[in-house]
Design an enzyme around this catalytic site. Structure first.
Site, mmCIF file in Angstrom:
data_model
loop_
_atom_site.group_PDB
_atom_site.id
_atom_site.type_symbol
_atom_site.label_atom_id
_atom_site.label_comp_id
_atom_site.label_asym_id
_atom_site.label_seq_id
_atom_site.Cartn_x
_atom_site.Cartn_y
_atom_site.Cartn_z
ATOM 1 N N LYS A 77 8.657 -0.318 8.868
ATOM 2 C CA LYS A 77 8.657 -1.401 7.871
ATOM 3 C C LYS A 77 10.207 -1.254 7.601
ATOM 4 O O LYS A 77 11.154 -0.414 7.844
ATOM 5 C CB LYS A 77 8.035 -0.642 6.473
ATOM 6 C CG LYS A 77 7.986 -1.405 5.055
ATOM 7 C CD LYS A 77 7.220 -0.804 4.129
ATOM 8 C CE LYS A 77 7.124 -1.089 2.731
ATOM 9 N NZ LYS A 77 6.418 -0.403 1.772
ATOM 10 N N SER A 152 3.000 -3.004 -0.395
ATOM 11 C CA SER A 152 4.092 -3.796 0.014
ATOM 12 C C SER A 152 4.222 -3.674 1.617
ATOM 13 O O SER A 152 5.094 -4.463 2.273
ATOM 14 C CB SER A 152 5.361 -3.156 -0.742
ATOM 15 O OG SER A 152 5.384 -1.748 -0.223
ATOM 16 N N SER A 176 1.044 1.117 -1.127
ATOM 17 C CA SER A 176 1.677 0.336 -0.281
ATOM 18 C C SER A 176 1.151 0.207 1.108
ATOM 19 O O SER A 176 1.790 -0.426 2.042
ATOM 20 C CB SER A 176 2.917 0.319 -0.540
ATOM 21 O OG SER A 176 3.432 -0.394 -1.643
#
Ligand SMILES: [Mg+2]
Ligand SMILES: [Zn+2]
Lengths: 488, 102, 487
Positions: A77, A152, A176
Site C-alpha cells: 500500500k 482504505s 481497512s
C-alpha cells in the site's frame, strides 16, 4: 501461474520449477493489460523488479540460500515508506515525496527476497472505506467494475483479486484490510496492535493502525506473517519477544483446534443484508459440523464503538497530519502572503474533502472545552469495549461476525454521506479499539456474484490460533479459489 | 456538549487546523459535522464516571533507547524534499511574530 | 512618583538543555555550531512514518534534577502532544508532558544577600523536546535550521515566590550550579542551554486598597543579566502603566513581552492568550514511563551534596569565609578536589588559599576548570603542608604547582629539583644572620638606635640574609633570630 497461491508459487520458484522472472513478467503483462481499468497501482517498478527477479533466479540456480519469500511479486500500500519511488498516501500533498528510508515491513520483505513490484492505491491517508477518497486515481472492484473495491487498502485488495500480484500488504485502522479483502474475495488479516512494526507506515490513527497481509488464502497470510511480525526497536509500540513471542504461523496451521468454542453476537447479524446473513449462518454451521461449540454473547458497549472510534481516530489524525504544512517536504502553495498561508493554503489546496473533514472533527474533539465530552469520553468507552472483549474471550476462542453490512457498493453511492460511510465500519472498528487480531476470509457470494467476507476475531497475540481456525473453514469450501470474471 | 456546531465554530476549528476553507466548504462541513456530532451524542448515554480512559491497548511501558549517536541524514538529504530552501536552510516567508511555544 | 507601596511577584519558567549525547527521541547527535540541518533524521524532521523512541539517559537526568529540587517523582508518567504551528517545529506538535509531569511539588533553596536562604517552591519539572531555530535576519524570508529540533529539554516551573529580580537571578545561578553538579547539563548560557521566562506582576497598595497588575510573561531570556534587567524594567513599566491607566489583572489579560537587549526594554508580543489552544493529548506513539524499584534507586545513587549545602558546610566545618566557601563550591570538581586534599592532611584554610589564589588562577589562564588541570589531591595536600611547615614560600608554591601540572611529580621532589626548599635550619641561619650583622654594622646601629631608621634597617638586614641564601631562608625564622640577636 495466476492460479497459484503465493506459497505454492514460492515453493516452485525455490525448486527452480518456475522462474521468478517469469512470475514477475506474467504479473506485469496482466498489469499492462488490465490495470488501466482496475487502477490498483499508483506506481510500479518493472525494471527494478525484473532485475531483482533475475538475481533471485541466479541464486537459486547456483543453489544459494534465498529468503522465505524469494522471488514473489508483492504489492504494498502506498502509505508505507520506500526509498524507491514516491510514497504518496494517495494525497496531492505527498505526490512527490521520496522517503529517505524503508518502512520496517518493506525492509523485511526485501530481506526475505520478496519483489516489491508496486505501490497500491488507497483512500487518501487511509481515510475512507472505498478508496474513492484517493487524491491520485480511481480503483474499481475486479468483480464488478461499477463498484468500489472497499478501502482504505482497496488498491491492494483489487490488485490481488485481479491477480496483479501474489500477495499484498495493507494497513488497517478501522477495517481497512478486512473490508476491502471481503469486497474483493481475498483473505485479509489485521494483526494484534503491536505485533507488526508501524515504523515507516504513514500514520493515520497511531493507536489503531496495524499493517497486515492480504492474500489468496490463509496459508499465504501465515507465510507473510512469518516475515513481517516481530519486535522493532524503532517502534516503541511494537512488543518484544518476552511480552509476546512470535510463533511460526505456518507450523501448526493445518491442525484443527480441539474443543473450539465460537461466539456469535446475535444483534450483529440482524443488521446485515440478508444474503450476507445467510452466508455467515452457513459458516457457523460449517464450524458446528466440524465439532465446534457455538455460543451467543452480548457485547453491551459495541453500539458505542462507532462514535468512540471516529473520535479517537480523527483526534490522532488531526495531530498526525499537522506535519503536512508545505515547509519541510510535500506540496507548497504558490505565492503565500505569509508563512501562515504556507500552511493554510498548502493544506487547503492539497488535502481532499474527507481528510479535511476528519482533521476538523479531530481538532474539534481535542479543542479546549470539548476534550472531556468527546475525546476523553471516547477513551473511556474504548476501555469498556475492551472489557467486553476480555469478558467474551473468557467464554470463547473466537468471535464470528460479518465484515461489512453489505457487499461492495456502487461507486459514488456513499461518497457524499460521510456518516453513512462511517456507520458501515460497525463490524470492524471494535477490533482496532481493543487492539485484537481479526481476519476476513471469503465465505460466499451474493446474488450479484460479489464476494462476502467472514470476520473472525480472537484474543491479543493469538494470530496463530486465529489462522488455524480460519484454515479449518477454508478447507471446507472453495470460495477463495474463485476468480473474478474480468480475468476470463 | 449538546449544542450543535455552528459556522463560527467551524471557522475557528479550521483556523486551528490551518485549513483555509472556502465558504462552500464551511457551509458543507457545518452541516456534515453537525450530523456526525449529533450521532456521537449517543456516547453521553453511557455512565463512565468510574471508567479509566484507555489511550493504548498495550501492556507495556519503559521502552527506551540507549544514548548512542547514529548517523543523521546530513544536510543534503534533509533538504531533498524541501519545497524551498536557501543554502543549508529551509526557507519560509518572513516570520514576524514570535510564537514559539517550547 | 513611584512612592507607592507595592510587592513584586515573580514566577520563573526555566528550560534547561540536558547534556545527553543524542536527542530526546532519535539518535541524532546533539551538537552546537554544526552545518545547518546536518544533525537531522526522519524522526526529528517529522517525516511521514517515523516514530519516536525515548532516550533513557534523558529520563534519568530529568529525574535526578527532580530529586535535587526536592520534588515528588511520578511513579507513572506519560507523554503528551502539544499542538501549535511554527516552522521550527517540524511535526507541528511538541512531545511534552501535560498532566503527569515527571516531577512536582519541590523547592529550591536560594541564598539571600543577608546570608539566609529562601525556599522557592517548584511547581513541576517535565521533559520535552526542543524546537529548531528560525533565523529571521536575512531578506524578506526566514530560514529554518532543525539541528536543535528534538534535543532533550527539561522545563522547570516555580511558584510565584520570588520578590525581586536579584532573587530570580540568584535562583537561576543556583540552578545552573545544581545541574552542573549533577552533570546533567553544561548549562552554557552562550549556547542557549538555559532559557528563562519570568512571569511578573505587582500587588500595589493604594489608599488602603490592593491592586494587582496584569501578569506579563517575558519570553526567552538567555542570560542572567537579561533576566535581572528585564524584570527590573518590567516592574517600573507596570508601575507606570498602573499609575497612568489603572489597568488591573483580569481573567485572561496576561500578555507576553520580549526583551530588546539593545534598547534594554520589554516589547509587547501578544496581548492576552489569544486562541492558544494547544490541544494536549497522550502521544499514541510512546508508552508510559514507570519509575520505581532498582532503576529509581540507581538514579538516586547519582545524587550528590548540592552546592549551597556544601557552601554552608564549608563555612561551619572548615571555618572558611562565605566568599571562599562559595568559590570552592562553585564547581563540583573543585570542591571534590578540595575535600580529598583535606582528607589527605591539608589544613582547610591553607589549602583554600592555595586553590583560590594559585590553582584557579592557573585554571583560568589555561581556560579550563581546576579539575581538568590534572592536579592530584595527595600532591595538593603535600604542597599545603609544605607551606604550613614553612618549607616553601608562596611564590615557590606557584612555581611548584605549575610544574605539578606539567610533570605530575610530587611537590617535594619538585621543590628539591627546583631548589625551592626554604632554609629553616636555625643553626645554619644563625650563622648566616651573624655574618650579615658583622658585615653591616651601620644597619645594626640603626636598628638598635630605634627611631625612624630602625624599621628600614631591619628590612635591609633581612634582605641581606635572603641574598646570601638566594631567597630560600624562611623569613619567619630569620626575623626571629634577628630579633633575638639585636635585642
Ligand atoms: Mg515547554
Ligand atoms: Zn534525529
Amino acid at each position: 501461474m495466476k492460479n497459484l497461491s503465493a506459497k505454492k508459487l514460492r515453493d516452485k520458484i525455490a525448486k527452480g520449477q518456475i522462474k521468478s522472472s517469469d512470475a514477475v513478467e506474467d504479473v506485469f503483462r496482466r498489469i499492462e493489460q488490465i490495470d488501466g481499468n482496475i487502477g490498483a497501482y499508483i506506481s510500479t517498478f518493472k525494471e527494478q523488479s525484473l532485475h531483482q527477479a533475475g538475481e533471485i533466479d541466479r541464486k537459486i540456480a547456483d543453489d544459494q540460500t534465498v529468503g522465505d519469500l524469494a522471488g514473489l511479486p508483492i504489492a504494498v500500500k502506498d502509505n508505507m515508506c520506500t526509498t524507491f519511488g514516491a510514497t504518496t498516501c494517495a494525497s496531492k500533498i505527498l505526490e512527490n515525496f521520496h522517503a529517505p528510508y524503508n518502512a520496517t515491513v518493506v525492509q523485511k520483505l526485501i530481506d526475505a527476497d520478496a519483489i516489491i513490484i508496486g505501490k497500491t492505491n488507497m483512500d487518501e491517508f487511509a481515510m475512507g472505506s472505498s478508496t474513492e477518497t484517493s487524491g491520485v486515481k480511481k480503483t474499481v472492484n475486479p468483480w464488478d467494475t461499477e463498484r468500489v473495491p472497499g478501502g482504505s487498502s482497496g488498491g491492494s485488495a483489487a490488485a490481488l483479486a485481479a491477480r496483479l500480484c501474489c500477495a499484498a500488504l495493507g494497513s488497517d485502522t478501522g477495517g481497512s484490510i478486512r473490508q476491502p479483502a471481503s469486497f474483493c474475495g481475498v483473505v485479509g488479516l489485521k494483526p494484534t496492535y503491536g505485533r507488526v512494526s508501524r515504523y515507516g507506515l504513514v500514520a493515520f490513527g497511531s493507536s489503531l493502525d496495524q499493517i497486515g497481509p492480504l492474500t489468496y488464502n490463509v496459508e499465504d497470510a501465515a507465510m507473510l506473517m512469518n516475515v513481517i511480525a516481530g519486535h522493532d526497536k524503532k517502534d516503541s509500540t511494537s512488543v518484544t519477544n518476552e511480552t509476546a513471542p512470535v510463533p511460526d504461523y505456518l507450523a501448526n496451521l493445518q491442525k484443527p483446534i480441539d474443543n473450539l468454542k465460537i461466539a456469535v453476537i446475535p444483534s450483529f447479524l440482524t443488521s446485515a443484508e440478508a444474503t450476507l446473513r445467510e452466508s455467515i449462518n452457513d459458516a457457523v454451521d460449517t464450524y458446528k459440523n466440524l465439532g465446534a461449540e457455538i455460543i451467543e454473547i452480548d457485547m453491551p458497549h459495541i453500539d458505542y464503538a462507532i462514535p468512540a472510534y471516529y473520535l479517537i481516530a480523527t483526534a490522532e489524525a488531526s495531530s498526525n497530519l499537522a506535519r503536512y504544512d508545505g515547509v519541510h517536504y510535500g506540496y507548497r502553495a504558490e505565492k503565500p502572503k505569509d508563512y501562515i498561508e504556507v500552511y493554510s493554503k498548502s493544506r487547503e489546496q492539497s488535502f481532499g474533502k474527507e481528510v479535511k473533514r476528519r482533521i476538523m472533527l479531530g481538532t474539534y474533539a481535542l479543542s479546549s472545552g470539548y476534550y472531556d465530552a468527546y475525546y476523553l469520553k471516547a477513551l473511556k468507552v474504548r476501555n469498556l469495549i475492551r472489557d467486553d472483549f476480555d469478558n467474551a474471550f473468557e467464554k470463547c476462542d473466537c468471535i464470528l461476525t460479518p465484515v461489512s453490512p453489505t457487499t461492495a457498493f456502487k461507486i459514488g453511492e456513499k461518497l457524499d454521506e460521510p456518516l453513512t460511510m462511517y456507520l458501515s465500519d460497525i463490524y470492524t472498528i471494535a477490533a482496532n479499539l481493543a487492539g485484537i487480531p481479526a481476519v476476513s476470509i471469503p465465505c460466499g457470494f451474493d446474488r450479484n456474484n460479489l464476494p462476502i467476507g467472514l470476520q473472525i476475531q480472537s484474543p491479543p497475540f493469538t494470530e496463530d490460533k486465529l489462522l488455524q481456525i480460519a484454515y479449518m473453514f477454508e478447507k471446507q469450501n472453495d470460495y477463495h479459489e474463485k476468480i473474478p470474471p474480468i480475468l476470463n | 456538549m449538546a449544542e450543535n456546531i455552528g459556522k463560527k465554530q467551524v471557522q475557528k476549528v479550521a483556523k486551528l487546523s490551518r485549513l483555509q476553507l472556502t465558504q462552500n466548504e464551511i457551509d458543507e462541513f457545518t452541516g456534515q459535522l453537525s450530523a456526525i456530532l449529533k450521532y456521537f451524542e449517543k456516547l453521553q448515554q453511557l455512565d463512565t464516571e468510574d471508567v479509566k480512559p484507555l489511550a493504548h491497548c498495550l501492556p507495556i511501558n519503559n521502552v527506551f533507547r540507549d544514548d548512542l549517536p547514529q548517523q543523521s541524514l546530513g544536510t543534503e538529504k534533509t533538504l531533498e524534499n524541501a519545497p524551498q530552501h536557501d543554502g543549508d536552510f529551509f526557507k519560509v516567508p518572513k516570520i514576524l511574530d514570535e510564537s514559539s511555544g517550547a | 512618583m513611584n512612592d507607592l507601596e507595592y510587592k513584586v511577584i515573580i514566577g520563573l519558567e526555566i528550560h534547561v538543555q540536558l547534556c545527553t549525547k543524542t536527542k530526546m527521541f532519535c539518535s541524532c547527535q546533539v551538537g552546537f555550531g554544526e552545518q545547518p540541518n546536518s544533525r537531522v533524521c526522519p524522526v526529528c524532521l517529522g517525516m511521514p512514518g517515523s516514530l519516536p523512541v525515548m532516550n533513557k539517559k534523558a529520563v534519568e537526568y530529568a529525574v535526578l534534577v527532580g530529586l535535587a529540587l526536592n520534588c515528588k517523582i511520578a511513579d507513572f508518567t506519560k507523554w503528551d502532544r502539544k499542538s501549535y504551528y511554527y516552522p521550527d517545529l517540524p511535526k507541528n506538535y511538541q512531545i511534552s508532558q501535560y498532566d503527569l509531569p515527571l516531577a512536582e511539588n519541590g523547592y529550591i533553596d536560594v541564598p539571600l544577600d543577608d546570608g539566609k536562604t529562601k525556599k522557592i517552591r517548584i511547581t513541576r519539572a517535565h521533559l520535552e523536546e526542543d524546537a529548531g531555530k528560525n533565523i529571521h535576519s536575512t531578506g524578506n524570508f526566514s530560514q529554518v535550521d532543525l539541528n536543535r529540533a528534538g534535543t532533550a529539554l527539561l522545563e522547570i516551573v516555580t511558584e510565584p515566590d520570588l520578590n525581586n529580580s536579584r532573587q530570580a537571578k540568584t535562583l537561576a545561578i543556583e540552578l545552573q550550579k545544581i545541574v552542573r553538579y549533577l552533570v546533567v547539563s553544561e548549562a552554557d548560557m552562550q549556547k542557549g542551554h538555559m532559557r528563562f521566562e519570568p512571569n511578573v506582576n505587582l500587588i500595589i497598595n493604594k489608599d488602603g486598597k490592593e491592586y494587582k497588575t496584569p501578569i506579563v510573561e517575558i519570553k526567552n531570556l538567555n542570560s542572567f543579566r537579561a533576566l535581572e534587567r528585564s524584570i527590573d524594567y518590567e516592574i517600573e513599566r507596570q508601575l507606570d502603566e498602573f499609575l497612568q491607566t489603572g489597568k488591573v489583572m483580569q481573567m485572561g489579560n496576561k500578555s507576553t513581552r520580549g526583551w530588546d537587549g539593545e534598547k534594554q526594554v520589554t516589547v509587547l508580543q501578544r496581548e492576552k492568550e489569544e486562541a492558544n489552544d494547544y490541544r494536549y493529548f497522550p502521544d499514541p506513539d510512546l508508552v508510559p514511563v514507570v519509575l520505581k524499584g532498582k532503576w529509581l534507586d540507581d538514579i538516586k545513587g547519582n545524587l550528590c551534596e548540592l552546592p549551597l549545602k556544601k557552601q554552608i558546610r564549608y563555612v561551619s566545618k572548615f571555618k572558611l569565609s562565605e566568599y571562599d566557601a562559595g568559590v570552592l563550591t562553585a564547581e563540583r570538581s573543585t570542591a571534590e578536589l578540595f575535600e580529598k586534599a583535606v582528607q589527605a592532611g591539608a589544613k582547610p584554610k591553607r589549602l583554600c588559599n592555595l586553590i583560590t589564589q594559585i590553582g584557579l588562577k592557573l585554571a583560568n589562564e589555561a581556560g579550563r576548570c581546576l579539575a581538568e588541570l590534572g592536579l592530584n589531591a595527595q600532591h595538593l595536600a603535600q604542597l599545603a603542608v609544605m607551606i604550613e611547615k614553612g618549607e616553601i614560600n608562596a611564590s615557590a608554591a606557584d612555581n611548584i604547582m605549575q610544574q605539578m601540572i606539567k610533570t605530575q611529580k610530587d611537590p617535594t621532589t619538585l621543590a628539591n629539583e627546583l631548589n625551592l626548599i626554604q632554609k629553616s635550619d636555625e643553626d645554619e641561619l644563625d650563622k648566616i644572620v651573624g655574618q650579615s650583622l658583622e658585615e653591616n654594622a651601620q644597619a645594626v646601629e640603626d636598628v638598635k638606635s630605634g627611631g625612624k631608621k630602625s624599621k628600614k634597617a631591619l628590612g635591609f638586614l633581612i634582605g641581606q640574609v635572603m641574598k646570601k641564601t638566594k631567597g630560600k631562608a624562611n623569613p619567619k625564622i630569620v626575623s626571629k633570630i634577628l630579633h633575638k640577636k639585636l635585642s
